[in-house]
Structures are given as C-alpha cells and as structure tokens.
Design a protein around this motif. Sequence first.
Motif, short mmCIF file in Angstrom:
data_model
loop_
_atom_site.label_atom_id
_atom_site.label_comp_id
_atom_site.label_asym_id
_atom_site.label_seq_id
_atom_site.Cartn_x
_atom_site.Cartn_y
_atom_site.Cartn_z
N ASN A 46 0.85 -1.19 0.00
CA ASN A 46 0.00 0.00 0.00
C ASN A 46 0.89 1.24 0.00
O ASN A 46 2.12 1.14 0.03
CB ASN A 46 -0.98 0.00 1.19
CG ASN A 46 -0.27 -0.07 2.53
OD1 ASN A 46 0.67 0.68 2.79
ND2 ASN A 46 -0.74 -0.97 3.40
N ALA A 47 0.28 2.40 -0.03
CA ALA A 47 1.05 3.65 -0.16
C ALA A 47 1.89 3.94 1.07
O ALA A 47 2.88 4.70 0.98
CB ALA A 47 0.10 4.82 -0.43
N ASP A 48 1.54 3.41 2.21
CA ASP A 48 2.36 3.60 3.42
C ASP A 48 3.50 2.59 3.48
O ASP A 48 4.60 2.93 3.93
CB ASP A 48 1.48 3.47 4.67
CG ASP A 48 0.46 4.58 4.78
OD1 ASP A 48 0.80 5.73 4.44
OD2 ASP A 48 -0.68 4.30 5.20
N ILE A 49 3.22 1.35 3.05
CA ILE A 49 4.25 0.31 3.08
C ILE A 49 5.41 0.67 2.16
O ILE A 49 6.58 0.40 2.49
CB ILE A 49 3.65 -1.05 2.66
CG1 ILE A 49 2.85 -1.67 3.80
CG2 ILE A 49 4.72 -2.02 2.19
CD1 ILE A 49 3.67 -2.22 4.94
N HIS A 50 5.14 1.28 1.03
CA HIS A 50 6.19 1.53 0.04
C HIS A 50 7.38 2.29 0.63
O HIS A 50 8.51 1.77 0.62
CB HIS A 50 5.61 2.27 -1.18
CG HIS A 50 6.60 2.54 -2.26
ND1 HIS A 50 6.48 2.00 -3.52
CD2 HIS A 50 7.75 3.27 -2.28
CE1 HIS A 50 7.52 2.39 -4.27
NE2 HIS A 50 8.29 3.18 -3.53
N PRO A 51 7.21 3.51 1.15
CA PRO A 51 8.39 4.19 1.71
C PRO A 51 8.89 3.54 2.99
O PRO A 51 10.10 3.54 3.27
CB PRO A 51 7.89 5.62 1.96
CG PRO A 51 6.41 5.51 2.08
CD PRO A 51 6.02 4.38 1.18
N ALA A 52 7.98 2.98 3.78
CA ALA A 52 8.39 2.38 5.05
C ALA A 52 9.30 1.18 4.84
O ALA A 52 10.19 0.91 5.66
CB ALA A 52 7.16 1.95 5.85
N ALA A 53 9.11 0.45 3.74
CA ALA A 53 9.91 -0.75 3.48
C ALA A 53 11.39 -0.43 3.32
O ALA A 53 12.25 -1.29 3.53
CB ALA A 53 9.39 -1.46 2.23
N PHE A 54 11.70 0.81 2.93
CA PHE A 54 13.09 1.22 2.74
C PHE A 54 13.73 1.74 4.03
O PHE A 54 14.92 2.09 4.03
CB PHE A 54 13.17 2.28 1.64
CG PHE A 54 12.88 1.76 0.27
CD1 PHE A 54 13.90 1.27 -0.54
CD2 PHE A 54 11.59 1.72 -0.22
CE1 PHE A 54 13.65 0.78 -1.81
CE2 PHE A 54 11.31 1.22 -1.48
CZ PHE A 54 12.34 0.74 -2.28
N CYS A 55 12.95 1.80 5.11
CA CYS A 55 13.49 2.21 6.41
C CYS A 55 14.08 0.98 7.09
O CYS A 55 13.36 0.19 7.71
CB CYS A 55 12.39 2.83 7.28
SG CYS A 55 11.68 4.34 6.60
N LEU A 56 15.38 0.82 6.98
CA LEU A 56 16.03 -0.40 7.43
C LEU A 56 16.38 -0.33 8.91
O LEU A 56 16.80 0.72 9.41
CB LEU A 56 17.29 -0.65 6.62
CG LEU A 56 17.13 -0.74 5.11
CD1 LEU A 56 18.49 -0.97 4.46
CD2 LEU A 56 16.16 -1.84 4.72
N PRO A 57 16.24 -1.46 9.64
CA PRO A 57 16.74 -1.50 11.02
C PRO A 57 18.23 -1.20 11.07
O PRO A 57 18.96 -1.44 10.09
CB PRO A 57 16.46 -2.95 11.44
CG PRO A 57 15.39 -3.44 10.52
CD PRO A 57 15.63 -2.73 9.21
N THR A 58 18.67 -0.72 12.20
CA THR A 58 20.08 -0.32 12.33
C THR A 58 21.04 -1.47 12.04
O THR A 58 22.06 -1.29 11.39
CB THR A 58 20.33 0.23 13.74
OG1 THR A 58 19.48 1.35 13.96
CG2 THR A 58 21.78 0.66 13.91
#
Length: 427
Positions: free
Chosen positions: A407-419
């Motif tokens: 979905n539109a929220d998952i798209h950018p969030a998926a690129f937020c990688l854990p440390t």
Amino acid sequence: MHSLGRHILVEFFGCSSEILNDVPYIENSMRRAAQEAGATLISSVFHHFSPFGVSGVVVIQESHLAIHTWPEYRYAAVDLFTCGHAVNPWVSYNILKQAFQADHGSAIELNRGALELLEKSEVDLGELRDQVTQKLVEPKFSRSVWFTDRDENIALSIRHKGDRVFREKSPYQTVEIFDTYAYGKMLTVDNVVMCTEKDENAYHEMIVHVPMLLNPDIRRVLVIGGGDGGSVREILRHPQVEAVTMVEIDEVVVRASRQYLPSLSHALDDPKLNLIIGDGIRFMQAAASEAYDLIVIDSSDPVGPSEGLFSPSFYEQAHRCLKPGGVMTAQSESPRFNHAAFVDLVQCLRSIFGRDYVHCYLAFIPTYPTGMWSFTYSSKGGADPIRGFDRKRAAAFAAQENLQYYNADIHPAAFCLPTFVKNMLNG
C-alpha cells in the motif's frame, strides 16, 4: 500369554538415505506397518530432526511405534511396543524393512510385564466404571506431520496434512506441494519453502509493485525464475504493460503450479506472456542490449540451478539489458537467515549499478525463515524509490486491485532499514 506386552527394539542398516529424510513417506510407512499388524491407530506425530533425519511416533490403542533416522549413516532405530498378543509387531518389522530399502536389520524382542513376576489385584471402580463404559467411543485418528525449512542453526516448521499433493524430481531439484493447515497449499523446492497460498502476496506484490508504481511507462518486462506465476500475475495488473518474457529453468515448477496453485499461476496463460523454459543466465547473455524497462529476478536461494543468479557476471548482463532509466528488482535473501548472501548481493549490485542507484527494502513473510526478507531495487539512472514516489497513484492502484500487502504507506516504510541491517551493508 506369558507377558502383558511385546517390545521389539529394531535397527535397520543400509537404508535409502533419501527415504530416511522423507517425513511424509516415513509417516505413511509407519502407519501402514501398524495397521497391517492389526493395531488400532490413535495419532501420529512426525517431524524433521536437525540437521537432518526424521523423528516420529505412531500411537496405537495397543501402545506405539517410534522411529528416529540418521540418513547420513543410512540407519534407522525403531521401537515397536504392543500390549497383549492381538497385534504382531513382526509384521510391522517386515513392512518397514522393505519400505526403507534396508540391506539388513536386527531386532531383539523383550517380553514386558512377565506374568509370573506380577500379582494381579482386583480393582472395583463401581458406578464410575459403568458410566465410563457407556461413554466409550471408537478413537478418532489424528495426524501431526511437519515440514521443516532450516539451516544449521535456525528452523521453521509448518504442519501439513500428511500426504503430499505433488512430488516430482526434475533434472534440477525436487519439487513438492503440501497442503498445510495454516497457510493453504505450499510449494517447496529441495525442502525449502518457495511460497504458500496465504502469504505469497507479500513477496509478489513487493517485488513487482515497488518498481512498477515508480514508473508508469514500464511496458516491456523480463522475469527470471518465478515459475509459480505470482510475479507475472502482479505485473499484468498494470494495463500499460505490452509484453512479459518469463524464463524459468524448471518445467516441473510451472506444471505443478498450474495444476495445484491456480490463484498464483492463472496469468501464465495470458497472451502478453512469452513463457520460456530455459536457463535464465544463458537467455540474459543472448538478449539484446537496452531491451527491457523492468527486470525481475524471482529466484530461489543461491544453490543448485539458482546459484549463478547471484554472480557479478549475471547482474552485469542484466544492467546491459535494461533501457536507460530502467529498473531491476531482485529477491536478496534474509538479513538474518542468509546473512552472507544478502550482504554479498547488495555489494555486488552497488559495484555494477552505482551505490546511489541501489536500495534495499524489506517485507515480512511468516513462512520464510525468520520472517524478514529483503529485496533490492537497482536502477540504470532511473527514479529514486522514495523521492520519485507518487503516493496518490499508489494508493489508488492498491485499492483498485485489492492488494493484500502493498500500500502507499508500506512503500516508503519498506526502505526504512533496522540499524543492524544498515550496519551490515555499510560495514
């Protein structure tokens, strides 16, 4: 009758290593051995033992049949225990010796509960006994058979209904489909989970819609692997796509998916698709330069026929085959489960596409070991996956197509990688 039960301790030598690592086959053989000996089945519990081998037990009304196997030694230890003398455990012994293709076996029979050593006492349960007797019903047999995907240190087990839906050994790998309780039909290759009906959307939606919703002009697409059809299904949701070429090395994967996984494979008959059964590496070497807007590498783990899909030379060819501004997405393993392969692939792609044009993103797939899985977005000078993202368009598409993960929220969030993932890639 001179004892309460008969107990046979069995060793089978020189068995088939393949059979001794086959949970459904062993479970079926043990059940058949109990039934043909005259036993009444109550339940069965079987699973893979780490790192390989099978452990299991068939509980019978008359006691049990238990097994543990060592495929690496072609050896199985079996325990046959029957109460009374109505069941003949030697019938079970002969059935299992043949089923496991044993060169030879040895067994010791023990009489358990020798009557001359026992003193029987009268137990009067009175009314309680009468009430229980009236409620007695024939036991209902239950099965608990498990498929396990694992490495030396981590394992994921999924319960299935016991019998395989499909099994065929191709020239490349063993392809199987199981009917699981929690996730529907499950496709496996060489004892590794490829996809399940219930959670495949996470994988296929993320590997396809992340690049496609960044570029509305993608018209020509190449898929390497993907024989289950899920990636092609997602690609063809986009009406602007004019042609899709899919190169899958193993015809058996395609055939099994067409027959048993129609929710994934129905797009394999779409007229826009050119399905080629062949080697994706050779196909890429022979393909024209700048021929594709999008290349999707939907491969299995970097072993067997997929090993070459994790090499620098393969991705150099992929870069050559992309049009300027084109994009490639690849499944890039689990940062936890396949740490080395994950890091090596991302570093390889950075060296070919350029560090600024390679972006790792994550999805969460319960039936893949650790649940965390990665994809890597690599562009030939194309759109940045975050700055070039049209949220409104993505939201409308996801709603229209009733997508289950993307979905539109998952798209950018998926690129937020854990440390810890960032540290892996930047170490």
